[in-house]
Design an enzyme around this catalytic site. Structure first.
Site, PDB file in Angstrom:
ATOM      1  N   CYS A 116      64.545   2.971 -89.535  1.00  0.00           N
ATOM      2  CA  CYS A 116      65.261   2.815 -88.360  1.00  0.00           C
ATOM      3  C   CYS A 116      64.547   2.480 -87.119  1.00  0.00           C
ATOM      4  CB  CYS A 116      66.282   3.979 -87.990  1.00  0.00           C
ATOM      5  SG  CYS A 116      65.237   5.465 -88.004  1.00  0.00           S
ATOM      6  N   GLU A 138      72.786   9.761 -85.896  1.00  0.00           N
ATOM      7  CA  GLU A 138      71.313   8.914 -85.759  1.00  0.00           C
ATOM      8  C   GLU A 138      71.739   7.429 -86.418  1.00  0.00           C
ATOM      9  OE1 GLU A 138      69.586   9.493 -83.219  1.00  0.00           O
ATOM     10  OE2 GLU A 138      70.328  11.739 -83.114  1.00  0.00           O
TER      11      GLU A 138
HETATM   12  P1  NAD Z   1      74.289   3.637 -94.804  1.00  0.00           P
HETATM   13  O1  NAD Z   1      75.277   3.677 -93.699  1.00  0.00           O
HETATM   14  O2  NAD Z   1      74.703   2.558 -95.708  1.00  0.00           O
HETATM   15  O3  NAD Z   1      74.601   5.060 -95.557  1.00  0.00           O
HETATM   16  C1  NAD Z   1      74.374   6.369 -95.013  1.00  0.00           C
HETATM   17  C2  NAD Z   1      75.162   7.494 -95.834  1.00  0.00           C
HETATM   18  O4  NAD Z   1      76.365   7.296 -95.419  1.00  0.00           O
HETATM   19  C3  NAD Z   1      75.077   7.475 -97.090  1.00  0.00           C
HETATM   20  O5  NAD Z   1      74.914   8.810 -97.626  1.00  0.00           O
HETATM   21  C4  NAD Z   1      76.411   6.581 -97.681  1.00  0.00           C
HETATM   22  O6  NAD Z   1      76.553   7.096 -99.073  1.00  0.00           O
HETATM   23  C5  NAD Z   1      77.243   7.242 -96.769  1.00  0.00           C
HETATM   24  N1  NAD Z   1      78.345   6.102 -96.640  1.00  0.00           N
HETATM   25  C6  NAD Z   1      78.565   5.019 -96.762  1.00  0.00           C
HETATM   26  N2  NAD Z   1      79.704   4.746 -96.702  1.00  0.00           N
HETATM   27  C7  NAD Z   1      80.375   5.739 -96.391  1.00  0.00           C
HETATM   28  C8  NAD Z   1      81.690   5.943 -95.800  1.00  0.00           C
HETATM   29  N3  NAD Z   1      82.480   4.877 -95.840  1.00  0.00           N
HETATM   30  N4  NAD Z   1      82.075   7.108 -95.646  1.00  0.00           N
HETATM   31  C9  NAD Z   1      81.164   8.079 -95.781  1.00  0.00           C
HETATM   32  N5  NAD Z   1      80.136   7.923 -96.204  1.00  0.00           N
HETATM   33  C10 NAD Z   1      79.723   7.050 -96.300  1.00  0.00           C
HETATM   34  O7  NAD Z   1      72.880   3.527 -94.282  1.00  0.00           O
HETATM   35  P2  NAD Z   1      71.613   3.456 -95.290  1.00  0.00           P
HETATM   36  O8  NAD Z   1      71.486   1.978 -95.836  1.00  0.00           O
HETATM   37  O9  NAD Z   1      71.334   4.605 -96.424  1.00  0.00           O
HETATM   38  O10 NAD Z   1      70.463   3.648 -94.342  1.00  0.00           O
HETATM   39  C11 NAD Z   1      70.095   2.417 -93.389  1.00  0.00           C
HETATM   40  C12 NAD Z   1      70.774   2.784 -92.051  1.00  0.00           C
HETATM   41  O11 NAD Z   1      70.515   4.141 -91.537  1.00  0.00           O
HETATM   42  C13 NAD Z   1      70.284   1.878 -91.142  1.00  0.00           C
HETATM   43  O12 NAD Z   1      71.246   1.081 -90.132  1.00  0.00           O
HETATM   44  C14 NAD Z   1      69.217   2.472 -90.254  1.00  0.00           C
HETATM   45  O13 NAD Z   1      68.842   2.220 -88.877  1.00  0.00           O
HETATM   46  C15 NAD Z   1      69.640   3.867 -90.218  1.00  0.00           C
HETATM   47  N6  NAD Z   1      68.888   5.105 -90.010  1.00  0.00           N
HETATM   48  C16 NAD Z   1      68.950   5.657 -88.557  1.00  0.00           C
HETATM   49  C17 NAD Z   1      67.951   6.642 -88.422  1.00  0.00           C
HETATM   50  C18 NAD Z   1      67.955   7.209 -87.130  1.00  0.00           C
HETATM   51  O14 NAD Z   1      67.319   8.181 -86.937  1.00  0.00           O
HETATM   52  N7  NAD Z   1      68.185   6.568 -85.916  1.00  0.00           N
HETATM   53  C19 NAD Z   1      67.161   6.949 -89.298  1.00  0.00           C
HETATM   54  C20 NAD Z   1      66.994   6.567 -90.722  1.00  0.00           C
HETATM   55  C21 NAD Z   1      68.288   5.436 -90.806  1.00  0.00           C
END
Ligand code: NAD
Length: 542
Positions: free
Chosen positions: A326, A292
Site C-alpha cells: 500500500c 487502512e
Molecule cells: P481487497 O480490498 O481486494 O481485499 C481485502 C479484503 O477484503 C479481503 O479479505 C477480501 O476478501 C475482502 N473483500 C473483498 N470484497 C469484499 C466484500 N464485498 N465484502 C467484504 N469483504 C470483501 O484488497 P487486496 O487486493 O487484498 O489488498 C490490496 C489493497 O489493500 C490495496 O488497495 C492496498 O493499498 C490496500 N492495503 C492498504 C494498506 C494500508 O495500511 N493502508 C495495507 C495493505 C494493503
C-alpha cells in the site's frame, strides 16, 4: 496474585540476512522444500474445531501455476453465524483472564515465531504470496513479532492511564474490551496485517471473527496455528476463509457486531462502511470502524535532490514486492535538470533487476498475486505504451506462461493527470512526470491535488527550504511522510503506519491509537463515606 506487572520493554525483532552460509538460510530452504512438496488441507476453524465444508479451492503459487500448495475449505454465512456465536461466548471467559495472562499468550507467540515458527511462516508467505526471502522476513517474521511485543507494551501504557481522585473518593478507569465481536478482514499482501487485524483486538480481550484474503489463506492458517500453540483459547479468534459477501452479510447484520478491523482497497472499505450505516439500528453498540486502504504514494524531488539517493529510493520504493505494498511509490515528480542526470542509470538499473521464483534467492522481483492483478496492471502498461501522453521507458514486458510475471516498468508521463499518475495500479509500475525546474511550488500543488489518497509520500531535497516547503504544502497528502528516504518499510514502534483522506481512518497500526479503538472504558467512582443528608451549606439560614 498481587503485583503491578510490567510487560517487558519491546525492541524490534532483528532482521536475519539469509546470506549464503547462514543457518537461517539453510533452515528456510528446508522449510521451502517441505511446504513446497506437501499439499495442506486447510479447514475453517470454529471454537478450535476443524470444519470441512467440502467447498474447496486450490492454493497455487503465483509464480508457478503447476505448484499446488494445498486446498482450503470455504466458509459461507452458516459457518460465519456459528463462528460468531462461538466467539461471542468464548470472549466472556477470555476477557475475564488477568491482563498478564492474555499478554503472555501473545508474547509467547512472538517468541515462538522468532524461534521455531520463523521458517514455516516465511516459507508459506514466500510460496503462497510470492515474496522473496527478505520481503517475507520483514513481514511474516519481524513485523508480526513487533506487533505482538509492542502491542502488549502499548496496551500496558494505556491501562496505566488513570484519573485523579479527590479526597474520600477513588476514581478508576477500567479498559473493557468491546462487547460483542470484532470482524477482522485482511488483505493478501502482508501476512503481518492478518496477524495484527485479528491478534490486536484479541490481545486486549475482544472476540474476533477473522476472514483472511483468499490469496493468503496458507500463511493465515499457520498464523492461527502459531497462536493456538502459544495458548490462545479456542474461539477467541475464529478462522473463516470464505466468501466475502456471505460472511460480511452474516457479520454486519448481527446485533453483536462491535467493530471492523479492515485493511484492503478503498472501494471495499467504503462498501462495508455503507453497510454499517444501513444496519446501524440493528447493533447493540456503535461499531468501531478502522480501515487502512489504498494509496497513490509519491516521491517528489527538489532540484537540489541527491541523485543516487533518489534513484535508489525510486527502485526500492516502487518495485520491492512487485509494487504490491500500500506504501509503494507509484508516481514521481522530478525536475528536468535532475532527470537529465539520472534517467539513463535509472532505466538501466530497473532493466537489470532479476525476476523469477522466490526460491531462487538471486531474484529481486517475483510474481504478482493473481490473474486479476496481472490483467489490470498489464492493461495500464499497454495503454501507456499506446498513448501519445506517455512512454514506457523501462520494462513493460510480461508473461503469464509459468506464473504472473511483470517486468518492473517505468512510464514517463507527459501530463501530470495521465491515468498512470493518478490511479492505484498496485503492481511494479512507476510513473514519472518531469517538471520544469522553476515550477517547484506548482508541482507541490499538483502532488497534493492529483489523487484522493493520502497514505505515504517522500521528498528528496538537499536544500532545507525544499524540505520545509514540502512538509507544509503536503501536510495532509500523506499519513507517513519521508525526508530523503523511500516511502515504504515502516517499522512498528518507529514509524506508526496509516493514512488519511481515502487511504483510511489513520488509526496507526501497531500503536496505542489503534489499540484504543478496541477498548471501551468504564469510569468507576467509589465514594468511601457517602453523604447521608440532601441539604447543602448554602441553603442554611445566615
Ligand atoms: P481487497 O480490498 O481486494 O481485499 C481485502 C479484503 O477484503 C479481503 O479479505 C477480501 O476478501 C475482502 N473483500 C473483498 N470484497 C469484499 C466484500 N464485498 N465484502 C467484504 N469483504 C470483501 O484488497 P487486496 O487486493 O487484498 O489488498 C490490496 C489493497 O489493500 C490495496 O488497495 C492496498 O493499498 C490496500 N492495503 C492498504 C494498506 C494500508 O495500511 N493502508 C495495507 C495493505 C494493503
Amino acid at each position: 496474585m498481587s503485583g503491578t506487572f510490567r510487560v517487558p520493554a519491546p525492541v524490534n525483532e532483528p532482521i536475519h540476512s539469509y546470506a549464503p552460509g547462514t543457518p537461517e538460510r539453510a533452515e528456510l530452504k528446508a522449510a521451502l522444500g517441505r511446504i513446497g512438496s506437501q499439499q495442506v488441507e486447510i479447514p475453517v476453524i470454529i471454537g478450535g474445531e476443524a470444519v470441512r465444508t467440502g467447498k474447496t479451492h486450490e492454493i497455487r503459487a503465483p509464480h508457478d501455476h503447476d505448484l499446488l500448495l494445498g486446498v482450503w475449505h470455504e466458509a459461507g454465512p452458516a459457518e460465519a453465524r456459528k463462528a460468531i456465536a462461538n466467539t461471542v461466548a468464548a470472549r466472556r471467559e477470555w476477557e475475564s483472564w488477568p491482563w498478564e495472562d492474555r499478554a503472555a499468550v501473545f508474547l509467547k507467540a512472538a517468541d515462538l515465531l522468532a524461534e521455531t515458527w520463523r521458517s514455516t511462516l516465511n516459507a508459506a508467505t514466500m510460496l503462497g504470496q510470492s515474496k522473496n526471502a527478505f520481503q517475507s522476513e520483514i513481514d511474516a517474521a519481524c513485523e508480526i513479532v513487533d506487533f505482538y511485543r509492542f502491542g502488549a507494551h502499548f496496551a500496558d501504557r494505556i491501562f496505566e492511564q488513570q484519573p485523579i481522585s479527590d479526597r474520600g473518593v477513588w476514581n478508576r478507569m477500567e479498559y473493557r474490551p468491546l462487547e460483542g465481536f470484532v470482524y477482522a478482514v485482511s488483505p493478501f499482501n502482508f501476512t503481518a496485517i492478518g496477524a495484527n487485524l485479528a491478534g490486536t483486538p484479541a490481545m486486549v480481550g475482544c472476540g474476533v471473527l477473522w476472514k483472511p484474503s483468499k490469496h493468503a489463506v496458507l500463511s493465515g492458517y499457520y498464523t492461527y496455528k502459531l497462536l493456538e500453540e502459544a495458548g490462545l483459547p479456542p474461539g477467541v479468534i475464529n478462522f473463516v476463509p470464505g466468501n466475502p459477501a456471505g460472511i460480511t452479510e452474516a457479520a454486519m447484520s448481527h446485533p453483536d457486531f462491535a467493530g471492523l478491523h479492515f485493511t484492503g482497497s478503498t472501494e471495499v472499505f467504503q462498501s462495508l462502511w455503507t453497510t454499517v450505516g444501513r444496519n446501524i439500528a440493528t447493533y447493540r453498540s456503535y461499531p468501531r470502524l478502522v480501515g487502512e486502504t489504498g494509496g497513490k504514494d509519491f516521491i517528489v524531488a527538489h532540484p537540489s535532490a541527491d541523485h543516487a539517493a533518489l534513484r535508489t529510493a525510486i527502485i526500492r520504493g516502487s518495485f520491492e514486492y512487485q509494487g504490491q505494498k500500500c506504501s509503494a511509490a507509484s508516481r514521481a515528480y522530478i525536475p528536468r535538470s535532475v532527470w537529465k542526470a539520472i534517467r539513463d542509470d535509472l532505466v538501466d538499473e530497473t532493466n537489470e533487476l532479476r525476476m523469477g521464483v522466490p526460491t531462487d534467492f538471486r531474484n529481486f522481483i517475483n510474481a504478482v498475486i493473481d490473474r486479476g492483478a496481472f490483467s489490470s496492471i498489464t492493461g495500464y502498461i499497454d495503454r501507456a505504451a499506446a498513448s501519445a501522453d506517455a512512454d514506457v521507458i523501462a520494462g513493460g514486458e510480461y508473461s503469464d506462461a509459468e506464473g504472473f510475471f511483470i517486468r518492473p516498468t517505468l512510464i514517463e508521463a507527459r501530463r501530470p493527470d495521465h491515468e498512470s499518475m493518478c490511479d492505484e495500479i498496485f503492481g511494479p509500475v512507476m510513473s514519472i512526470y518531469v517538471y520544469p525546474d522553476n515550477e517547484w511550488s506548482e508541482t507541490l500543488d499538483t502532488v497534493d491535488r492529483t489523487s484522493p489518497y493520502a497514505l505515504t509520500g517522500a521528498v528528496f531535497s538537499q536544500d532545507r527550504t525544499g524540505v520545509r516547503n514540502a512538509l507544509d504544502r503536503l501536510r495532509n497528502a500523506a499519513g507517513n511522510f519521508y525526508i530523503n528516504d523511500k516511502p515504504t518499510g515502516a517499522v512498528v514502534g518507529q514509524q506508526p503506519f496509516g493514512g488519511g483522506r481515502a487511504s483510511g481512518t489513520n488509526d496507526k497500526a501497531g500503536s496505542a491509537f489503534n489499540i484504543i479503538r478496541w477498548l471501551t472504558p468504564r469510569t468507576i467512582k467509589e465514594t468511601m463515606v457517602p453523604p447521608t443528608s440532601v441539604g447543602y451549606p448554602f441553603m442554611e439560614e445566615a
